[in-house]
Design a protein around this motif. Structure first.
Motif, mmCIF file in Angstrom:
data_model
loop_
_atom_site.group_PDB
_atom_site.id
_atom_site.type_symbol
_atom_site.label_atom_id
_atom_site.label_comp_id
_atom_site.label_asym_id
_atom_site.label_seq_id
_atom_site.Cartn_x
_atom_site.Cartn_y
_atom_site.Cartn_z
ATOM 1 N N TRP A 141 104.420 1.694 50.771
ATOM 2 C CA TRP A 141 103.235 2.441 50.297
ATOM 3 C C TRP A 141 103.498 3.930 50.469
ATOM 4 O O TRP A 141 104.208 4.359 51.391
ATOM 5 N N THR A 142 102.916 4.726 49.567
ATOM 6 C CA THR A 142 102.885 6.171 49.737
ATOM 7 C C THR A 142 101.611 6.702 49.110
ATOM 8 O O THR A 142 101.053 6.080 48.191
ATOM 9 N N ARG A 143 101.157 7.819 49.608
ATOM 10 C CA ARG A 143 99.899 8.410 49.139
ATOM 11 C C ARG A 143 99.939 8.655 47.618
ATOM 12 O O ARG A 143 100.917 9.183 47.086
ATOM 13 N N GLY A 144 98.843 8.260 46.951
ATOM 14 C CA GLY A 144 98.685 8.601 45.540
ATOM 15 C C GLY A 144 99.319 7.650 44.549
ATOM 16 O O GLY A 144 99.229 7.875 43.336
ATOM 17 N N PHE A 145 99.975 6.563 45.035
ATOM 18 C CA PHE A 145 100.647 5.630 44.136
ATOM 19 C C PHE A 145 100.232 4.196 44.465
ATOM 20 O O PHE A 145 99.820 3.897 45.598
ATOM 21 N N PRO A 146 100.390 3.277 43.508
ATOM 22 C CA PRO A 146 100.186 1.867 43.833
ATOM 23 C C PRO A 146 101.185 1.425 44.902
ATOM 24 O O PRO A 146 102.257 2.010 45.047
ATOM 25 N N VAL A 147 100.830 0.362 45.640
ATOM 26 C CA VAL A 147 101.740 -0.123 46.676
ATOM 27 C C VAL A 147 102.996 -0.695 46.023
ATOM 28 O O VAL A 147 103.032 -0.965 44.818
ATOM 29 N N ALA A 148 104.040 -0.916 46.831
ATOM 30 C CA ALA A 148 105.281 -1.482 46.324
ATOM 31 C C ALA A 148 105.016 -2.872 45.761
ATOM 32 O O ALA A 148 104.322 -3.700 46.379
ATOM 33 N N ALA A 149 105.575 -3.153 44.594
ATOM 34 C CA ALA A 149 105.289 -4.415 43.902
ATOM 35 C C ALA A 149 105.638 -5.627 44.760
ATOM 36 O O ALA A 149 104.931 -6.644 44.747
ATOM 37 N N GLU A 150 106.745 -5.552 45.541
ATOM 38 C CA GLU A 150 107.179 -6.697 46.347
ATOM 39 C C GLU A 150 106.219 -7.025 47.480
ATOM 40 O O GLU A 150 106.249 -8.134 48.031
ATOM 41 N N TYR A 151 105.358 -6.062 47.834
ATOM 42 C CA TYR A 151 104.472 -6.255 48.983
ATOM 43 C C TYR A 151 102.993 -6.227 48.594
ATOM 44 O O TYR A 151 102.121 -6.206 49.455
ATOM 45 N N ALA A 152 102.707 -6.199 47.308
ATOM 46 C CA ALA A 152 101.315 -6.106 46.858
ATOM 47 C C ALA A 152 100.602 -7.439 47.001
ATOM 48 O O ALA A 152 101.192 -8.520 46.847
ATOM 49 N N ASN A 202 106.687 10.743 57.525
ATOM 50 C CA ASN A 202 106.792 11.639 56.368
ATOM 51 C C ASN A 202 107.900 11.142 55.438
ATOM 52 O O ASN A 202 108.841 10.465 55.869
ATOM 53 N N TRP A 203 107.763 11.464 54.145
ATOM 54 C CA TRP A 203 108.796 11.055 53.183
ATOM 55 C C TRP A 203 110.096 11.803 53.454
ATOM 56 O O TRP A 203 110.092 12.903 53.997
ATOM 57 N N ARG A 204 111.191 11.186 53.039
ATOM 58 C CA ARG A 204 112.504 11.779 53.267
ATOM 59 C C ARG A 204 113.350 11.648 52.010
ATOM 60 O O ARG A 204 113.168 10.707 51.219
ATOM 61 N N PRO A 205 114.275 12.583 51.802
ATOM 62 C CA PRO A 205 115.155 12.474 50.639
ATOM 63 C C PRO A 205 115.842 11.110 50.616
ATOM 64 O O PRO A 205 116.300 10.610 51.648
ATOM 65 N N GLY A 206 115.891 10.495 49.459
ATOM 66 C CA GLY A 206 116.511 9.177 49.323
ATOM 67 C C GLY A 206 115.512 8.037 49.341
ATOM 68 O O GLY A 206 115.857 6.896 48.977
ATOM 69 N N ASP A 207 114.256 8.281 49.765
ATOM 70 C CA ASP A 207 113.226 7.238 49.746
ATOM 71 C C ASP A 207 113.029 6.731 48.325
ATOM 72 O O ASP A 207 112.969 7.513 47.372
ATOM 73 N N ARG A 208 112.912 5.393 48.182
ATOM 74 C CA ARG A 208 112.716 4.788 46.873
ATOM 75 C C ARG A 208 111.517 3.852 46.925
ATOM 76 O O ARG A 208 111.239 3.222 47.951
ATOM 77 N N LEU A 209 110.829 3.741 45.790
ATOM 78 C CA LEU A 209 109.628 2.906 45.713
ATOM 79 C C LEU A 209 109.532 2.302 44.312
ATOM 80 O O LEU A 209 109.789 2.996 43.316
ATOM 81 N N ARG A 210 109.152 0.991 44.247
ATOM 82 C CA ARG A 210 108.821 0.382 42.950
ATOM 83 C C ARG A 210 107.337 0.056 42.969
ATOM 84 O O ARG A 210 106.926 -1.019 43.439
ATOM 85 N N PRO A 211 106.508 1.000 42.519
ATOM 86 C CA PRO A 211 105.069 0.748 42.534
ATOM 87 C C PRO A 211 104.702 -0.393 41.591
ATOM 88 O O PRO A 211 105.425 -0.687 40.633
ATOM 89 N N VAL A 212 103.580 -1.033 41.880
ATOM 90 C CA VAL A 212 103.073 -2.067 40.990
ATOM 91 C C VAL A 212 102.981 -1.505 39.576
ATOM 92 O O VAL A 212 102.475 -0.401 39.369
ATOM 93 N N GLY A 213 103.503 -2.274 38.595
ATOM 94 C CA GLY A 213 103.487 -1.821 37.208
ATOM 95 C C GLY A 213 104.797 -1.224 36.754
ATOM 96 O O GLY A 213 104.990 -0.982 35.559
ATOM 97 N N HIS A 214 105.719 -0.975 37.695
ATOM 98 C CA HIS A 214 107.028 -0.436 37.341
ATOM 99 C C HIS A 214 108.082 -1.545 37.385
ATOM 100 O O HIS A 214 108.047 -2.441 38.237
ATOM 101 N N ARG A 215 109.047 -1.489 36.472
ATOM 102 C CA ARG A 215 110.079 -2.528 36.393
ATOM 103 C C ARG A 215 111.156 -2.361 37.458
ATOM 104 O O ARG A 215 111.799 -3.336 37.860
#
Length: 475
Positions: free
Chosen positions: A447-458, A401-414
């Protein structure tokens, strides 16, 4: 009552119920009904209670009627339940009546409440403090329970019995003026009849009837507005704060020139009823909504901050999410809604076989992770779900489950963002995000539900093997 119906007559042994039995005996051929006698022994008056039961049994036998009885030590029941004695007695009595109907012994139960009982009830409600519902007093029909004598005076029934030389039993507790009901019967009503209004009983009965008519109309109106304004979404019952506070639109209610506060004042009665309807629909267990609870819901709708919540009886929690109120029931008995904890889970994933199936009971779904050859099966990913580059992943791979402080850079985000911010931007409510699934690789969120995967791992054009992630409901 319909021809051929089996009707149980609730007979305590008192004058009113004995008179009801005799009246129905005289009318049974005309009505075409089949009668039986029902008696409930509260065991509150020792030997006198048993003598009442014997009297009623003998009366049933005299007229060749079936006799059904039950006995409950109500004083102990009230003590065990920490309940008012009269309330516990009433609930036990009507539980027994309903059991007779449910078992098929009879279709209806006739009860001998009179116009005097109605007047006493309305006065009692007024003295306690009541609204329109309480003013409605005793209802003539409630499910299988019918009360055919609500327009008849108690004195008329006694005259009827004496004319037929029929005896009855007197309950001494009815004369005990330590009880409010007895004080109303023996002191207040006679005073009102003698010094203020001889027809007070009839007037109070009329008031009760009018109140029930208005109550039925307003209830139907509230139900209609709830059906129009409420939405169900993932186990939550939602209504816009404005739809609750201003349930009429301009086409149906002439408030064009009124401010928002004035509109709320004009429709507050309907709004309060809508809250009660939603509460009754949502609550998972017994619980009564008081006026203070309704006021708290309205305050939350009007002035509550985003994310604020309150707990209601019956295991109901209400939260405000932007301009929406969300009602949700807490299923576990004894659990307080305000003490809800996030759904926490963590599953390590083994992909040595090239496939993994993770059943997440907390969310009621299954996640499937499958290794594929990227180039020949590239087209599958568009329909199968998110795709990660297998060779970039590091172990352990964990679904949690997600936790406070989790960060993600989805594909398409700088740059990376807090997942909380991303969920807010997608208007995912606080309830919906409870237990929101994420996949980590070596501690990084990939990865998280509803978003593109992390850019570094796509996956990209250099990817040789990919990992497809798909979510399914339990089979």
């Amino acid at each position: 009552m319909r021809p051929g119906e089996r009707v149980g007559v609730a007979v305590s042994g008192g004058a009113d119920s004995v008179a009801l039995l005799l009246l129905l005996l005289e009318l049974r051929e005309k009505l075409g009904i089949v009668l039986s006698v029902v008696h409930f022994n509260h065991q509150l008056r020792g030997k006198a209670s048993h003598r009442d039961e014997k009297f009623v049994a003998k009366l049933a036998a005299k007229h060749g009627l079936e006799f059904h009885s039950a006995a409950v030590y109500v004083a102990k029941k009230a003590k065990d339940e920490h309940a008012n004695l009269e309330d516990a007695a009433r609930r036990a009595r009507y539980d027994y009546f309903r059991s007779l109907v449910e078992s098929g012994v009879c279709k209806r139960i006739a009860v001998a409440h009179t116009a005097d009982d109605q007047a006493e009830t309305v006065l009692a409600q007024l003295l306690r403090g009541t609204g329109l519902t309480g003013l409605g007093g005793i209802h003539p029909v409630v499910g299988p329970i019918i009360r055919p004598l609500l327009s008849v005076r108690r004195s008329e029934l006694r005259h009827f019995l004496r004319a037929r030389k029929q005896t009855w039993r007197e309950d001494a507790t009815n004369r005990d003026t330590k009880r409010m009901r007895a004080r109303i019967r023996k002191k207040l009503l006679p005073l009102l009849e003698k010094q203020f209004q001889p027809a007070i009983v009839e007037h109070l009965a009329t008031l009760a009837g009018l109140a029930r008519e208005d109550e039925a109309f307003l209830d139907a109106l509230a139900e209609e507005r709830v059906r129009a304004a409420v939405q169900e979404n993932k186990g939550q019952t939602q209504i816009g704060a404005r739809d609750l506070l201003e349930p009429w639109n301009k086409e149906r209610f002439n408030t064009e020139n009124a401010g928002s506060t004035e509109k709320t004042k004009q429709t507050i009665a309907l709004t309060k009823r809508m809250v009660r309807h939603i509460f009754a629909k949502v609550k998972p267990r017994a619980g009564q909504l008081g006026a203070n609870h309704v006021a708290a819901v309205l305050e939350l709708a009007l002035n509550g901050q985003n994310g604020s919540s309150l707990s209601l009886p019956g295991g109901v929690e209400v939260r405000k999410d932007r301009d929406v109120l969300m009602f949700q029931g807490v299923e576990k008995k004894g659990e307080q809604a305000s003490q809800n904890t996030p759904q926490e889970y963590e599953y390590k994933i083994d992909l040595e076989s090239g496939e993994a199936k993770v059943r997440v009971a907390e969310l009621g779904c299954v996640f499937r992770l499958r290794v594929i050859d990227w180039l020949p099966k590239r087209g599958e990913t568009s329909r199968d779900g998110a795709l990660l580059d297998r060779d970039r992943l590091r172990f352990p791979i964990v679904l949690r489950n997600w936790r406070p402080g989790d960060r993600l850079r989805p594909v398409g985000h700088r740059r990376a963002h807090k997942l909380k911010r991303l969920l807010n931007e997608r208007h995912v409510s606080r309830w919906e995000r409870d237990g929101w699934p994420v996949l980590t690789s070596g501690g990084d969120l990939v990865w998280t539900r509803g978003f593109p995967v992390a850019a570094e791992y796509a996956a990209n054009e250099r990817t040789r093997a990919g990992i497809v992630i798909a979510e399914e409901k339990f089979e």
